[in-house]
Design a protein around this motif. Structure first.
Motif, PDB file in Angstrom:
ATOM      1  N   ASN A   1      -3.757 -15.842 112.362  1.00  0.00           N
ATOM      2  CA  ASN A   1      -4.840 -14.879 112.192  1.00  0.00           C
ATOM      3  C   ASN A   1      -6.097 -15.280 112.951  1.00  0.00           C
ATOM      4  N   ALA A   2      -6.371 -16.583 113.053  1.00  0.00           N
ATOM      5  CA  ALA A   2      -7.557 -17.040 113.780  1.00  0.00           C
ATOM      6  C   ALA A   2      -7.452 -16.688 115.264  1.00  0.00           C
ATOM      7  N   VAL A   3      -6.285 -16.905 115.850  1.00  0.00           N
ATOM      8  CA  VAL A   3      -6.100 -16.590 117.272  1.00  0.00           C
ATOM      9  C   VAL A   3      -6.167 -15.088 117.505  1.00  0.00           C
ATOM     10  N   VAL A   4      -5.497 -14.327 116.656  1.00  0.00           N
ATOM     11  CA  VAL A   4      -5.510 -12.869 116.796  1.00  0.00           C
ATOM     12  C   VAL A   4      -6.931 -12.325 116.677  1.00  0.00           C
TER      13      VAL A   4
ATOM     14  N   CYS B   1     -12.271  -4.166 107.219  1.00  0.00           N
ATOM     15  CA  CYS B   1     -12.039  -5.540 106.780  1.00  0.00           C
ATOM     16  C   CYS B   1     -11.724  -5.578 105.293  1.00  0.00           C
ATOM     17  N   ILE B   2     -12.514  -4.867 104.503  1.00  0.00           N
ATOM     18  CA  ILE B   2     -12.314  -4.853 103.047  1.00  0.00           C
ATOM     19  C   ILE B   2     -11.019  -4.142 102.690  1.00  0.00           C
ATOM     20  N   TYR B   3     -10.788  -2.978 103.306  1.00  0.00           N
ATOM     21  CA  TYR B   3      -9.546  -2.245 103.040  1.00  0.00           C
ATOM     22  C   TYR B   3      -8.326  -3.069 103.464  1.00  0.00           C
ATOM     23  N   GLY B   4      -8.432  -3.717 104.635  1.00  0.00           N
ATOM     24  CA  GLY B   4      -7.302  -4.500 105.136  1.00  0.00           C
ATOM     25  C   GLY B   4      -6.889  -5.604 104.183  1.00  0.00           C
ATOM     26  N   PHE B   5      -7.857  -6.182 103.493  1.00  0.00           N
ATOM     27  CA  PHE B   5      -7.496  -7.228 102.537  1.00  0.00           C
ATOM     28  C   PHE B   5      -6.993  -6.632 101.232  1.00  0.00           C
ATOM     29  N   ALA B   6      -7.367  -5.406 100.931  1.00  0.00           N
ATOM     30  CA  ALA B   6      -6.920  -4.760  99.692  1.00  0.00           C
ATOM     31  C   ALA B   6      -5.414  -4.549  99.667  1.00  0.00           C
ATOM     32  N   VAL B   7      -4.764  -4.503 100.838  1.00  0.00           N
ATOM     33  CA  VAL B   7      -3.326  -4.224 100.901  1.00  0.00           C
ATOM     34  C   VAL B   7      -2.518  -5.492 101.184  1.00  0.00           C
ATOM     35  N   GLN B   8      -3.080  -6.664 100.872  1.00  0.00           N
ATOM     36  CA  GLN B   8      -2.433  -7.934 101.193  1.00  0.00           C
ATOM     37  C   GLN B   8      -1.446  -8.421 100.135  1.00  0.00           C
ATOM     38  N   ASN B   9      -1.367  -7.740  98.999  1.00  0.00           N
ATOM     39  CA  ASN B   9      -0.514  -8.256  97.923  1.00  0.00           C
ATOM     40  C   ASN B   9       0.951  -8.384  98.324  1.00  0.00           C
ATOM     41  N   GLY B  10       1.411  -7.480  99.163  1.00  0.00           N
ATOM     42  CA  GLY B  10       2.827  -7.487  99.526  1.00  0.00           C
ATOM     43  C   GLY B  10       3.274  -8.750 100.228  1.00  0.00           C
TER      44      GLY B  10
ATOM     45  N   ASN C   1      -8.945 -12.749 107.543  1.00  0.00           N
ATOM     46  CA  ASN C   1      -7.577 -13.107 107.193  1.00  0.00           C
ATOM     47  C   ASN C   1      -7.236 -14.526 107.618  1.00  0.00           C
ATOM     48  N   ALA C   2      -8.051 -15.086 108.518  1.00  0.00           N
ATOM     49  CA  ALA C   2      -7.794 -16.442 108.976  1.00  0.00           C
ATOM     50  C   ALA C   2      -8.216 -17.493 107.962  1.00  0.00           C
ATOM     51  N   TRP C   3      -9.198 -17.166 107.105  1.00  0.00           N
ATOM     52  CA  TRP C   3      -9.662 -18.175 106.156  1.00  0.00           C
ATOM     53  C   TRP C   3      -9.608 -17.729 104.694  1.00  0.00           C
ATOM     54  N   LEU C   4      -9.774 -16.420 104.432  1.00  0.00           N
ATOM     55  CA  LEU C   4      -9.816 -15.979 103.040  1.00  0.00           C
ATOM     56  C   LEU C   4      -8.499 -16.215 102.300  1.00  0.00           C
ATOM     57  N   PRO C   5      -7.318 -15.888 102.880  1.00  0.00           N
ATOM     58  CA  PRO C   5      -6.073 -16.183 102.166  1.00  0.00           C
ATOM     59  C   PRO C   5      -5.895 -17.676 101.888  1.00  0.00           C
ATOM     60  N   ALA C   6      -6.415 -18.515 102.793  1.00  0.00           N
ATOM     61  CA  ALA C   6      -6.291 -19.953 102.585  1.00  0.00           C
ATOM     62  C   ALA C   6      -7.096 -20.423 101.388  1.00  0.00           C
ATOM     63  N   ILE C   7      -8.013 -19.582 100.919  1.00  0.00           N
ATOM     64  CA  ILE C   7      -8.826 -19.926  99.757  1.00  0.00           C
ATOM     65  C   ILE C   7      -8.301 -19.258  98.487  1.00  0.00           C
ATOM     66  N   VAL C   8      -7.981 -17.970  98.586  1.00  0.00           N
ATOM     67  CA  VAL C   8      -7.608 -17.223  97.378  1.00  0.00           C
ATOM     68  C   VAL C   8      -6.099 -17.102  97.187  1.00  0.00           C
ATOM     69  N   PHE C   9      -5.299 -17.358  98.248  1.00  0.00           N
ATOM     70  CA  PHE C   9      -3.849 -17.278  98.129  1.00  0.00           C
ATOM     71  C   PHE C   9      -3.206 -18.633  98.432  1.00  0.00           C
TER      72      PHE C   9
ATOM     73  N   CYS D   1     -10.909  -7.311 114.809  1.00  0.00           N
ATOM     74  CA  CYS D   1     -11.430  -8.673 114.918  1.00  0.00           C
ATOM     75  C   CYS D   1     -11.928  -9.184 113.574  1.00  0.00           C
ATOM     76  N   LEU D   2     -12.754  -8.393 112.910  1.00  0.00           N
ATOM     77  CA  LEU D   2     -13.315  -8.846 111.638  1.00  0.00           C
ATOM     78  C   LEU D   2     -12.221  -8.976 110.585  1.00  0.00           C
ATOM     79  N   PHE D   3     -11.253  -8.053 110.612  1.00  0.00           N
ATOM     80  CA  PHE D   3     -10.150  -8.138 109.648  1.00  0.00           C
ATOM     81  C   PHE D   3      -9.382  -9.447 109.822  1.00  0.00           C
ATOM     82  N   TYR D   4      -8.986  -9.753 111.065  1.00  0.00           N
ATOM     83  CA  TYR D   4      -8.223 -10.976 111.295  1.00  0.00           C
ATOM     84  C   TYR D   4      -9.073 -12.225 111.095  1.00  0.00           C
ATOM     85  N   THR D   5     -10.395 -12.111 111.338  1.00  0.00           N
ATOM     86  CA  THR D   5     -11.282 -13.240 111.080  1.00  0.00           C
ATOM     87  C   THR D   5     -11.273 -13.608 109.604  1.00  0.00           C
TER      88      THR D   5
END
Length: 505
Positions: free
Chosen positions: A108-111, A303-312, A433-441, A427-431
């Motif tokens: 996600n960081a590279v993307v 960015c917010i919506y993109g993370f809302a659909v991450q449960n899958g 996604n590069a660190w938030l899942p590493a904290i909350v997931f 860009c902001l979504f993947y940014t």
């Protein structure tokens, strides 16, 4: 000529009701078949000229089909990591603690870093050449993952795959938005986009079949065969993009469009109010975008919506923790993606048909519904079937194609602005996604993922509020544009008289 009110920029208000071809061709035949196609497909098909119908048909058969297959393969290759992880890779490579999470973080960081540059790169380089090279590149590194002997090697391979795959997402939206008109666009983006969940679903079925039939063949584990098979499929597709992607209407040299059709394509773009792509990249483009409300609202929303659909993405981990079989760990997440496909197509179809209604209202429905499944996982009821149901319907929240069609509509009059906002949203979504899942997931928090599921629930609720705000801001903007156009079209003498009256009052 007739004046038609729409939610589009002022330049699109004048429409030719006879729909004569813009290159002097006769009007089209208008019979029962044309009415039927207008009813089930493009709402303006009945009014199109025969030349325009042929042009759109060619774009669908060649450009849309090639890019859809490429997107399908991208998601097939991207989803292989999670399927391989639950199918033996974790044990073979001795992946511990959060090392698997970090593989996603690297990707996600590279993307994220390449999203904004990608849209500008193809304004200088031909997309057909660039996308073909990128797809061949990630196909080569898909092969390479089959030979990984450690988690460190997978870190390197995920970096390289992300570098090549990062361009496909924003460039794909950018190209489709450059060729199709308002009644055509969302459905095409939807067809292109559903290849993503189709690829993810196929990856699960493919891994299940490979694990059953190829595991141990020639001394290779089933998850390694998955990467080999996918690499064999990906590289040839990259070659087809070279010949079937038509670049942009302003610079296309593709073999399947005649010179008259190339002219017509440019006139369709102009009819939609879009400026020709000049390919100029300078600081003024970015500066003007930063002054526009769309940048400050659309980008955070996605960015917010993109993370809302991450449960899958955690479904496979949940199934493994609850001792489901290897086959079910691959098949059930695949069914989740299959549910996503008809939902996306329905949203896009309705979005294109309701030309008098903002696309934002179409987006609100799935997001409001999404509050329920995200709440189930956030508050974790005791019922295992209910939790599985919440995972399975996660795909019904996806409204990305409708959103990008809305972006193309709102920013269509400025190609560079559309390119910058399209890249910035990704860009902001993947940014994040590069660190938030590493904290909350964190994998050590699984399968409950209390912080992660509560974060997605909060994001879903916030997305609803954002869409309502965008609808209101867009409505105000359209009203100002129409008022400004009315003032410009008003005869000078009449304007002077009205000014005199106001002065007297």
């Amino acid at each position: 000529m007739a004046i038609v009110e729409t939610d589009l920029p002022p330049a699109t208000v004048l429409l030719d009701t006879d729909r004569q071809s813009y290159i002097g061709k006769p009007a089209s035949k208008k019979g029962k078949w044309q009415k039927f196609v207008s009813f089930i497909w493009d709402s303006d098909y009945y009014e199109k000229s025969d030349a325009e119908r042929r042009l759109v048909f060619k774009l669908d058969c060649f450009m849309l089909a090639a890019m859809t297959i490429g997107w399908w393969l991208k998601n097939l290759d991207q989803n292989n990591l999670s399927n391989a992880y639950v199918s033996g890779m974790k044990e073979d490579l001795n992946i511990q603690a959060n090392q698997y999470t970090y593989m996603g973080t690297i990707y996600n960081a590279v993307v994220a870093a390449m999203q904004i540059p990608s849209s500008f790169i193809v304004m200088k380089l031909r997309p057909s050449w660039f996308l073909a090279a990128c797809e061949i590149g990630w196909g080569v590194f898909t092969f390479a993952q089959a030979g990984a002997q450690s988690y460190q090697a997978m870190y390197g391979f995920r970096f390289c795959i992300a570098l090549f795959e990062s361009f496909y997402y924003p460039i794909g939206f950018f190209i489709l938005g450059s060729w199709y008109t308002r009644p055509e666009l969302a459905k095409r983006i939807g067809l292109w986009f559903v290849a993503g969940p189709a690829g993810s679903a196929f990856s699960g079925f493919l891994q299940a079949a490979i694990y059953k039939n190829l595991d141990g063949l020639h001394g290779l584990a089933g998850w390694r065969w998955l990467y080999i098979v996918c690499g064999i499929m990906t590289v040839p597709c990259g070659v087809t993009l070279l010949f079937l992607v038509p670049d942009f209407p302003e610079n296309t040299k593709v073999w399947y469009l005649s010179e008259e059709e190339k002219v017509l394509a440019k006139e369709r773009v102009a009819r939609g109010g879009a400026q020709p792509m000049k390919g100029k990249i300078n600081g003024q483009v970015i500066f003007s975008a930063l002054k526009d409300w769309k940048f400050w609202i659309l980008v955070p929303f996605y960015c917010i919506y993109g993370f809302a659909v991450q449960n899958g993405t955690q479904f496979g981990v949940y199934l493994k923790a609850y001792k489901y079989s290897v086959t079910l760990r691959n098949v059930l997440p695949s069914l989740m993606y299959i549910i996503q496909i008809p939902c996306i197509l329905i949203y896009c179809y309705i979005s294109d048909r309701t030309t008098r209604i903002s696309r934002g209202w179409i987006m609100l429905g799935p997001l409001i519904w999404g509050i329920f499944p995200t709440a189930v996982l956030a508050f974790w009821p005791n019922s295992n079937p209910l939790r599985v149901f919440a995972f399975m319907v996660n795909g019904s929240l996806y409204i990305t194609p409708v959103f990008y069609a809305w972006v193309a509509e709102m920013c269509g009059h400025k190609t560079e602005l559309r390119a910058f906002i399209t890249g910035s949203t990704s860009c902001l979504f993947y940014t994040f996604n590069a660190w938030l899942p590493a904290i909350v997931f964190l994998q050590t928090d699984g399968p409950r993922f209390k912080k992660g599921f509560r974060t997605t629930f909060a994001c879903c609720v916030t997305s609803v509020a954002f869409v309502i705000l965008i609808i209101l801001l867009r409505r105000r903007e359209v009203r100002k544009e129409k008022n400004a156009m009315t003032s410009e079209q008003q005869p000078p003498i009449q304007a002077e008289r009205e000014g005199d009256v106001e002065e007297k009052l």
